[in-house]
Design a protein around this motif. Structure first.
Motif, PDB file in Angstrom:
ATOM      1  N   GLU A 166      -1.681 -73.246  47.298  1.00 25.95           N
ATOM      2  CA  GLU A 166      -1.382 -74.589  47.780  1.00 25.95           C
ATOM      3  C   GLU A 166      -1.913 -75.653  46.830  1.00 25.95           C
ATOM      4  O   GLU A 166      -1.285 -76.700  46.644  1.00 25.95           O
ATOM      5  CB  GLU A 166      -1.970 -74.796  49.174  1.00 25.95           C
ATOM      6  N   ALA A 167      -3.080 -75.405  46.228  1.00 31.07           N
ATOM      7  CA  ALA A 167      -3.650 -76.393  45.310  1.00 31.07           C
ATOM      8  C   ALA A 167      -2.776 -76.578  44.079  1.00 31.07           C
ATOM      9  O   ALA A 167      -2.555 -77.705  43.625  1.00 31.07           O
ATOM     10  CB  ALA A 167      -5.065 -75.968  44.895  1.00 31.07           C
ATOM     11  N   CYS A 168      -2.257 -75.484  43.527  1.00 32.57           N
ATOM     12  CA  CYS A 168      -1.382 -75.589  42.353  1.00 32.57           C
ATOM     13  C   CYS A 168      -0.044 -76.228  42.723  1.00 32.57           C
ATOM     14  O   CYS A 168       0.514 -77.014  41.952  1.00 32.57           O
ATOM     15  CB  CYS A 168      -1.168 -74.211  41.734  1.00 32.57           C
ATOM     16  N   GLU A 169       0.480 -75.896  43.903  1.00 33.57           N
ATOM     17  CA  GLU A 169       1.722 -76.534  44.342  1.00 33.57           C
ATOM     18  C   GLU A 169       1.519 -78.034  44.518  1.00 33.57           C
ATOM     19  O   GLU A 169       2.373 -78.845  44.125  1.00 33.57           O
ATOM     20  CB  GLU A 169       2.194 -75.906  45.650  1.00 33.57           C
ATOM     21  N   TYR A 170       0.390 -78.423  45.095  1.00 33.39           N
ATOM     22  CA  TYR A 170       0.090 -79.847  45.263  1.00 33.39           C
ATOM     23  C   TYR A 170       0.010 -80.547  43.909  1.00 33.39           C
ATOM     24  O   TYR A 170       0.497 -81.668  43.742  1.00 33.39           O
ATOM     25  CB  TYR A 170      -1.234 -79.999  46.012  1.00 33.39           C
ATOM     26  N   ARG A 171      -0.603 -79.870  42.925  1.00 37.89           N
ATOM     27  CA  ARG A 171      -0.732 -80.455  41.594  1.00 37.89           C
ATOM     28  C   ARG A 171       0.645 -80.702  40.978  1.00 37.89           C
ATOM     29  O   ARG A 171       0.896 -81.750  40.384  1.00 37.89           O
ATOM     30  CB  ARG A 171      -1.569 -79.519  40.712  1.00 37.89           C
TER      31      ARG A 171
END
Length: 257
Positions: free
Chosen positions: A22-27
């Protein structure tokens, strides 16, 4: 099923269909929302700065180019993939629009989503999707909106790390030219692991991170942590700065003097 994110190698939830966390998708979401703003800056940077003629300057053998090549490399046309470079004279990557459109076509080819159309007699026909249909045209803002809407699907595919890496490299090229960077803000609560006042929040990061230790908090986790520790810290700080009352004996001595 993957156990780790193939972009940052962070732990994924058990039985997750994801390949990107989720963190990479948010980025990537923040990158796709930043690119249209950067596109405007790059358009303004196409033409070289002009000014009054200077005396005593060094002459040149040819007239200057009418555009800035660094900006043109990013906003101009180009191939979706890099060309062969046997002589080593190519210095830039794929321009913004071909890169985004290439990924949009790749995603639709991979998704295998049927497309429905109605003919003049009202009959509905379905066929395999051959390319993205982008509302408002295939310019950079439209392509970014389209890709942003399908990131939930891209984050489950085995090629997620290629998309992530190429967009990251593209943003690095753009930011070096426009001299911009994501805004970083210091948080007022101490780190829950190392107790240092080193927690920071970045515009393109989902988590609040510590600059000293590996601590990483979601915004909700930080709010809970802050509510638990800040009242006591605030009370202690007020106690330290509040003037202490003098003993009565000292007050009497000062009055007699």
């Amino acid at each position: 099923m993957n156990d780790i994110c193939i972009s940052c190698f962070g732990r994924l939830p058990d039985d997750s269909p994801r390949t990107g966390c989720e963190a990479c998708e948010y980025r990537v979401h923040t990158w796709l929302r930043e690119l249209p703003r950067q596109w405007v800056l790059l358009q303004d940077m196409l033409h070289p700065d002009t000014g009054p003629a200077r005396r005593g300057g060094i002459g040149r053998a040819h007239a200057p180019l009418p555009v800035r090549l660094e900006a043109l490399d990013l906003v101009g046309p180009g191939q979706v993939v890099l060309l062969d470079d046997p002589h080593g004279d190519q210095t830039s990557g794929v321009p913004i629009t071909p890169l985004l459109y290439g990924w949009a076509r790749y995603l639709t080819a991979d998704a295998d989503v049927p497309v429905a159309r109605r003919d003049s007699y009202g009959t509905i026909h379905t066929s395999r999707c051959e390319g993205p249909w982008i509302r408002g045209g295939g310019d950079v803002p439209g392509l970014c909106r389209w890709l942003d809407a399908y990131l939930f699907y891209a984050a489950t595919r085995p090629w997620w790390d290629d998309l992530y890496e190429q967009l990251e490299q593209l943003l690095n090229r753009v930011r070096r030219l426009t001299h911009t960077r994501p805004l970083t803000r210091a948080k007022d609560a101490p780190c829950p692991l190392c107790s240092a006042w080193s927690l920071v929040e970045r515009d393109d990061e989902l988590h609040i991170t510590c600059t000293i230790c590996p601590a990483r908090l979601t915004p909700d986790e930080y709010d809970v942590h802050r509510a638990a520790v800040m009242p006591a810290l605030t009370a202690f700080a007020l106690h330290m700065i509040t003037p202490k009352p003098k003993p009565k004996a000292e007050d009497a001595a000062e009055a007699a003097a």
